[in-house]
Scaffold this active site. Structure first.
Site, PDB file in Angstrom:
ATOM      1  N   GLU A  25       0.823  -1.216   0.000  1.00 29.47           N
ATOM      2  CA  GLU A  25       0.000   0.000   0.000  1.00 29.47           C
ATOM      3  C   GLU A  25       0.856   1.264   0.000  1.00 29.47           C
ATOM      4  OE1 GLU A  25      -2.713  -0.757  -0.808  1.00 29.47           O
ATOM      5  OE2 GLU A  25      -3.016  -2.766  -0.025  1.00 29.47           O
ATOM      6  N   GLY A  26       1.994   1.200  -0.671  1.00 25.82           N
ATOM      7  CA  GLY A  26       2.932   2.309  -0.714  1.00 25.82           C
ATOM      8  C   GLY A  26       3.982   2.128   0.352  1.00 25.82           C
TER       9      GLY A  26
END
Length: 592
Positions: A435-436
């Protein structure tokens, strides 16, 4: 074998004494009396400890299998999934119009913390579904909502998010998956996606994939990306399932952790997809999922730390090694429990102070989300947007670090599979990546979030801290241990922001080189604020003559530890930031 005990007492303390939910003025919060939240959290805790946690080791040992295009989840997962579905837990905070219970996101977050602590890999199946639900609920048409949401809320159908491709991760503008428009308004989706959590499995009747792809006319980069709903099975007009869509699992990733979750290569071979939201505006819709997922990953980092600490603490109380240098504490045994030794105690206090402070931070963030959604509060929405990369980045960095500390507490036993701690370490590691990555979170924080609203939001954060300190300035019991350290840490954060303003424009690398330290600095200030708020509540309870004095005294002692031993790290992070880009960028790439 590890164990899990729900943190029910601490949850009630946060909800009712620190956040004071029934006084918050948020629609739906007036119902969150202790006699309501107590039974909900207690029942969720039973599910977590009695159903989900016993499957944690099973999922890790067995993993998922792929045979002839069919993914099988570990033994017991399907039965547990059905129990959660039948109990309505998957739609706890979902819209009642689509079968949800409409409870606040805050309560769902408290339940989610327990489920993730108990079995992180299992909970990802419903977690991804919730993110897909949110994207469709926010950006989908009325027909799309009616078609997909009731079954997703119930858990009969699950959901995914499909972003990453073999040649691109963070830079989504490079994706090659294509969407060809058809005469009937649908699109043919072709391409491959990798690292798709819960991409294929045997838990639900249908899987609703949300897929980023490029449709004609969108141009280069992320501006040309659109978002599409691509169901595993087509849905007939009467809501029944039709033929299999042209989407398949091409392989399962062999991973360091979260073995119980199916991380898939997904192949789209002219699959039928339906545009969600506006054409070429897919990133806007996807970020509804992404931002929710980032907050969820922050909870994962905290939750793995919490269960690891619980097991480390149990071991430290039972394991006999050596004698207390100040005097024997276990005269009837051959040695004292290792919890008497200062270095073991240091590690446990590091763990305890992070877990309890991080839990308060997560719940505060969830409360701001409710305030933004239920009251339409733009300032709350801006504040949680600012803090999202901090929640994700800081809590997962420190969460992983805490699982390693827990493993260290067990010594050699922590390195063996028998005790279960090493699984928490392996499972927690992914939270810093997906998610980053946390590096991306720090760049988002410094490069985008600090400047949002012309810097008004970060200034509002500083004002919040300043106001809190001023309002409690007469509390002499808390001044030296909490308020003064918080004031110093906040000044360090402000000084870091000022450095970026003065030096980042002429050389952007001065800001980018210090972004990770800034994220950690910001996180420490947030936990310092949380500990100070908890200290006010604990001191108030003690002053009023509580019958549970030991709980509040322990809370104050733990908070003082964080403020004295962890919060001073803000000065170190500030010094690193103020060293600028030169030490970081001095070495030519060829000389590494």
């Amino acid at each position: 074998m590890s164990s899990y005990t729900p943190p029910l007492r601490d949850q009630q303390f946060l909800l009712h004494e620190v956040l004071k939910v029934t006084e918050a003025g948020i629609p739906g919060y007036e119902d969150l009396e202790p006699d309501f939240t107590g039974p909900v959290l207690e029942e969720a805790g039973k599910i977590a400890s009695e159903i989900l946690h016993p499957l944690n080791t099973v999922g890790d040992r067995q993993g998922c299998t792929l045979e002839n295009g069919v993914v099988r989840t570990p033994e017991g997962f399907k039965g547990a999934y059905d129990q959660l579905r039948e109990g309505g837990w998957m739609g706890l905070d979902a819209d009642p119009e689509y079968g949800g219970q409409g409870m606040p996101y805050l309560l769902a977050s408290a339940v989610g913390e327990m489920f993730v602590s108990a079995n992180m890999a299992f909970n990802m199946y419903q977690g991804l579904t919730h993110g897909a639900y949110s994207a469709i609920h926010t950006h989908g048409s009325d027909q799309q909502k009616a078609t997909y949401l009731p079954n997703m809320v119930e858990g009969k159908w699950s959901g995914t998010m499909n972003l990453t491709e073999p040649h691109c991760g963070t830079d989504l503008g490079l994706i090659r998956t294509k969407a060809e428009p058809q005469d009937d308004g649908s699109y043919r989706i072709s391409g491959s996606k990798i690292w798709i959590s819960a991409g294929e499995h045997d838990l639900s009747e249908n899987i609703i994939h949300l897929v980023l792809a490029k449709a004609p006319g969108g141009g280069e980069g992320t501006k040309g990306i659109s978002l599409f709903i691509v169901p595993k099975f087509m849905v007939n007009e009467d809501g029944s399932l039709g033929e299999r869509n042209a989407v398949s699992c091409g392989g399962l990733e062999e991973k360091m952790g979260i073995h119980g979750n199916a991380t898939c290569v997904m192949n789209y071979d002219g699959a039928t997809g339906f545009l969600i939201g506006e054409l070429h505006k897919g990133m806007r819709a996807m970020f509804t999922m992404m931002n929710e997922a980032r907050l969820g990953v922050g909870i994962q980092g905290l939750s793995q730390a919490a269960v690891a600490y619980e097991n480390a603490l149990g071991f430290a109380k039972d394991r006999l090694q050596g004698r207390d240098v100040t005097g024997v504490k276990n005269p009837d045994g051959p040695a004292d429990p290792i919890i008497v030794h200062p270095d073991v105690r240091r590690g446990l206090m590091d763990q305890k102070s992070f877990v309890e402070g991080g839990r308060a931070f997560v719940y505060w963030g969830a409360m701001m989300i409710d305030e933004a959604r239920r009251n339409g509060d733009a300032e709350a929405e801006a504040m949680v947007s600012l803090l999202t990369p901090v929640i994700k980045g800081f809590l997962t960095d420190k969460g992983f670090e805490t699982t390693v500390l827990a493993q260290q507490t067990l010594g050699g036993s922590g390195f063996t599979r028998e005790w279960g701690i090493e699984q928490f370490v392996r499972d927690a590691r992914i939270t810093m990546i997906y998610e980053g990555t946390n590096g991306i979170q720090s760049l988002d924080l410094v490069g985008r979030k600090l400047a949002q609203n012309g810097g008004k939001t970060v200034m509002a954060f500083f004002d919040m801290v300043k106001t809190f300190i001023k309002e409690n300035g007469d509390n002499e019991a808390l001044k030296a241990g909490f308020l003064d350290p918080l004031k110093d840490a906040s000044k360090n954060l402000q000084a870091a922001g000022m450095y970026f303003m003065q030096n980042g424009m002429k050389n952007p690398n001065n800001a980018l080189s210090g972004s990770y330290d800034f994220m950690l600095l910001f996180g420490h200030v947030c936990l310092g604020l949380m500990w100070s708020r908890m200290a006010v509540a604990a001191q108030s309870a003690l002053d009023s003559g509580t019958s549970d004095a030991a709980f509040y005294e322990a809370k104050l002692a733990t908070g003082r530890y964080y403020m004295a031993r962890q919060l001073p790290a803000t000065a170190m992070h500030l010094a690193r930031i103020q060293s600028g880009a030169e030490p970081v960028m001095a070495l030519d790439a060829a000389n590494f």
